[in-house]
Design a protein around this motif. Structure first.
Motif, PDB file in Angstrom:
ATOM      1  N   HIS A 103     -13.241 -25.757  -1.688  1.00  0.00           N
ATOM      2  CA  HIS A 103     -12.500 -26.893  -1.103  1.00  0.00           C
ATOM      3  C   HIS A 103     -11.548 -26.493  -0.349  1.00  0.00           C
ATOM      4  N   GLY A 104     -11.098 -25.063  -0.542  1.00  0.00           N
ATOM      5  CA  GLY A 104     -10.013 -24.779   0.237  1.00  0.00           C
ATOM      6  C   GLY A 104      -8.696 -24.789  -0.878  1.00  0.00           C
ATOM      7  N   HIS A 105      -8.768 -25.134  -1.786  1.00  0.00           N
ATOM      8  CA  HIS A 105      -7.596 -25.205  -2.726  1.00  0.00           C
ATOM      9  C   HIS A 105      -7.291 -23.893  -2.991  1.00  0.00           C
ATOM     10  N   HIS A 106      -5.690 -23.704  -3.096  1.00  0.00           N
ATOM     11  CA  HIS A 106      -5.363 -22.246  -3.308  1.00  0.00           C
ATOM     12  C   HIS A 106      -4.656 -22.112  -4.745  1.00  0.00           C
ATOM     13  N   VAL A 107      -4.800 -21.116  -5.284  1.00  0.00           N
ATOM     14  CA  VAL A 107      -4.090 -20.983  -6.686  1.00  0.00           C
ATOM     15  C   VAL A 107      -3.577 -19.284  -6.679  1.00  0.00           C
ATOM     16  N   ILE A 108      -2.500 -19.390  -7.178  1.00  0.00           N
ATOM     17  CA  ILE A 108      -1.612 -18.091  -7.432  1.00  0.00           C
ATOM     18  C   ILE A 108      -1.785 -17.745  -8.790  1.00  0.00           C
ATOM     19  N   ALA A 109      -2.322 -16.349  -8.980  1.00  0.00           N
ATOM     20  CA  ALA A 109      -2.699 -16.090 -10.413  1.00  0.00           C
ATOM     21  C   ALA A 109      -2.649 -14.467 -10.392  1.00  0.00           C
ATOM     22  N   THR A 110      -2.769 -14.124 -11.654  1.00  0.00           N
ATOM     23  CA  THR A 110      -2.724 -12.371 -11.629  1.00  0.00           C
ATOM     24  C   THR A 110      -4.257 -12.006 -11.788  1.00  0.00           C
ATOM     25  N   SER A 111      -5.274 -12.878 -11.923  1.00  0.00           N
ATOM     26  CA  SER A 111      -6.557 -12.398 -11.917  1.00  0.00           C
ATOM     27  C   SER A 111      -7.388 -13.525 -11.479  1.00  0.00           C
ATOM     28  N   ALA A 112      -8.858 -13.210 -11.328  1.00  0.00           N
ATOM     29  CA  ALA A 112      -9.723 -14.398 -10.846  1.00  0.00           C
ATOM     30  C   ALA A 112      -9.804 -15.277 -12.259  1.00  0.00           C
ATOM     31  N   GLN A 113      -9.953 -14.314 -13.250  1.00  0.00           N
ATOM     32  CA  GLN A 113     -10.101 -14.977 -14.324  1.00  0.00           C
ATOM     33  C   GLN A 113      -8.916 -16.135 -14.879  1.00  0.00           C
ATOM     34  N   ASP A 114      -7.838 -15.466 -14.776  1.00  0.00           N
ATOM     35  CA  ASP A 114      -6.732 -16.493 -14.791  1.00  0.00           C
ATOM     36  C   ASP A 114      -6.539 -17.460 -14.070  1.00  0.00           C
ATOM     37  N   ALA A 115      -7.039 -17.416 -12.648  1.00  0.00           N
ATOM     38  CA  ALA A 115      -7.236 -18.613 -11.747  1.00  0.00           C
ATOM     39  C   ALA A 115      -8.148 -19.641 -12.047  1.00  0.00           C
ATOM     40  N   ALA A 116      -9.212 -19.162 -12.800  1.00  0.00           N
ATOM     41  CA  ALA A 116     -10.440 -20.155 -12.968  1.00  0.00           C
ATOM     42  C   ALA A 116     -10.040 -20.975 -13.951  1.00  0.00           C
ATOM     43  N   ARG A 117      -9.070 -20.824 -14.767  1.00  0.00           N
ATOM     44  CA  ARG A 117      -8.641 -21.601 -16.163  1.00  0.00           C
ATOM     45  C   ARG A 117      -8.189 -23.016 -15.333  1.00  0.00           C
ATOM     46  N   LEU A 118      -7.864 -22.921 -13.815  1.00  0.00           N
ATOM     47  CA  LEU A 118      -7.360 -24.227 -13.486  1.00  0.00           C
ATOM     48  C   LEU A 118      -8.686 -24.870 -12.957  1.00  0.00           C
ATOM     49  N   TYR A 119      -9.565 -24.489 -13.126  1.00  0.00           N
ATOM     50  CA  TYR A 119     -10.826 -25.197 -12.741  1.00  0.00           C
ATOM     51  C   TYR A 119     -12.078 -25.218 -13.858  1.00  0.00           C
ATOM     52  N   PRO A 120     -11.724 -26.371 -14.503  1.00  0.00           N
ATOM     53  CA  PRO A 120     -12.498 -26.402 -15.820  1.00  0.00           C
ATOM     54  C   PRO A 120     -14.221 -26.716 -15.548  1.00  0.00           C
ATOM     55  N   ASP A 121     -14.428 -27.189 -14.201  1.00  0.00           N
ATOM     56  CA  ASP A 121     -15.701 -27.378 -13.918  1.00  0.00           C
ATOM     57  C   ASP A 121     -16.535 -26.254 -13.254  1.00  0.00           C
ATOM     58  N   GLY A 122     -15.921 -25.127 -13.426  1.00  0.00           N
ATOM     59  CA  GLY A 122     -16.552 -23.831 -13.289  1.00  0.00           C
ATOM     60  C   GLY A 122     -16.778 -23.511 -11.830  1.00  0.00           C
ATOM     61  N   ALA A 123     -15.857 -24.189 -10.988  1.00  0.00           N
ATOM     62  CA  ALA A 123     -16.008 -24.113  -9.604  1.00  0.00           C
ATOM     63  C   ALA A 123     -15.690 -22.368  -9.239  1.00  0.00           C
ATOM     64  N   ALA A 124     -16.607 -22.308  -8.265  1.00  0.00           N
ATOM     65  CA  ALA A 124     -16.705 -20.883  -7.693  1.00  0.00           C
ATOM     66  C   ALA A 124     -15.272 -20.457  -7.046  1.00  0.00           C
ATOM     67  N   ILE A 125     -14.533 -19.370  -7.301  1.00  0.00           N
ATOM     68  CA  ILE A 125     -13.202 -19.074  -6.569  1.00  0.00           C
ATOM     69  C   ILE A 125     -13.335 -17.488  -6.184  1.00  0.00           C
ATOM     70  N   GLN A 126     -12.460 -17.457  -5.091  1.00  0.00           N
ATOM     71  CA  GLN A 126     -12.614 -15.819  -4.650  1.00  0.00           C
ATOM     72  C   GLN A 126     -11.355 -15.673  -4.310  1.00  0.00           C
ATOM     73  N   GLU A 127     -11.102 -14.259  -4.255  1.00  0.00           N
ATOM     74  CA  GLU A 127      -9.635 -13.831  -3.998  1.00  0.00           C
ATOM     75  C   GLU A 127      -9.392 -13.830  -2.374  1.00  0.00           C
ATOM     76  N   VAL A 128      -8.378 -14.194  -1.941  1.00  0.00           N
ATOM     77  CA  VAL A 128      -8.049 -14.315  -0.384  1.00  0.00           C
ATOM     78  C   VAL A 128      -7.457 -12.969  -0.081  1.00  0.00           C
ATOM     79  N   PRO A 129      -7.920 -12.139   0.683  1.00  0.00           N
ATOM     80  CA  PRO A 129      -7.340 -10.755   1.107  1.00  0.00           C
ATOM     81  C   PRO A 129      -5.826 -10.888   1.453  1.00  0.00           C
ATOM     82  N   ARG A 130      -4.764 -10.149   0.864  1.00  0.00           N
ATOM     83  CA  ARG A 130      -3.526 -10.207   1.609  1.00  0.00           C
ATOM     84  C   ARG A 130      -3.363 -10.187   2.905  1.00  0.00           C
ATOM     85  N   ASP A 131      -4.103  -9.474   3.642  1.00  0.00           N
ATOM     86  CA  ASP A 131      -3.675  -9.326   4.968  1.00  0.00           C
ATOM     87  C   ASP A 131      -4.246 -10.510   5.689  1.00  0.00           C
ATOM     88  N   THR A 132      -4.845 -11.526   5.272  1.00  0.00           N
ATOM     89  CA  THR A 132      -5.161 -12.750   5.790  1.00  0.00           C
ATOM     90  C   THR A 132      -4.060 -14.027   5.300  1.00  0.00           C
TER      91      THR A 132
END
Length: 156
Positions: A103-132
């Motif tokens: 949905h385009g929501h952004h999360v700051i986290a140390t890892s994908a696993q850490d970020a996924a904790r904010l999405y209890p419904d198991g939404a797929a997340i991906q890292e945004v490359p720093r250069d973008t």
């Protein structure tokens, strides 16, 4: 536009190089709480202002040193302290990443696993490359690290 270094840029770089030669390296800068180097920059800039008058100077944040007698040298020093504060913040933020969901929501986290904790419904997340990252996203990650805000954290 040229890549010519101006006398001002050269003077600021020389002041930062002098700080490093005295042992005030980026590793040493990490020992200071966030904002300490910015306070030193502000005090140096205030002391540099000849229109300031003779009022009290704010408390210097270090055990030695302090503003110089020269308007120009205080401004160069202030700029070098700001440079050091930015480098310190960059190092603090280096361990954080930016992630997004479908949905385009952004999360700051140390890892994908850490970020996924904010999405209890198991939404797929991906890292945004720093250069973008946008400037605003980079600033939010930097501010999160500088303020020592616990992660994961959603970006509003």
């Amino acid at each position: 536009m040229t890549d010519t270094i101006t006398p001002t840029e050269r003077a600021i770089r020389a002041e930062r190089d002098k700080q490093r030669a005295y042992g005030y390296t980026p590793a040493n800068d990490l020992d200071h709480p966030p904002g300490t180097l910015a306070v030193a920059a502000a005090i140096s800039a205030l002391a540099a202002n000849p229109a300031r008058g003779t009022g009290p100077t704010p408390r210097w944040p270090f055990w030695r040193g302090g503003p110089k007698a020269s308007f120009r040298l205080n401004l160069e020093r202030a700029a070098a302290f700001i440079w050091a504060e930015l480098e310190r913040g960059d190092a603090d933020a280096a361990h954080l990443n930016l992630y997004t969901d479908a949905h385009g929501h952004h999360v700051i986290a140390t890892s994908a696993q850490d970020a996924a904790r904010l999405y209890p419904d198991g939404a797929a997340i991906q890292e945004v490359p720093r250069d973008t990252w946008t400037a605003a996203q980079n600033a939010k990650v930097w501010d999160t690290a500088a303020a020592r805000i616990p992660t994961p954290r959603t970006l509003l």
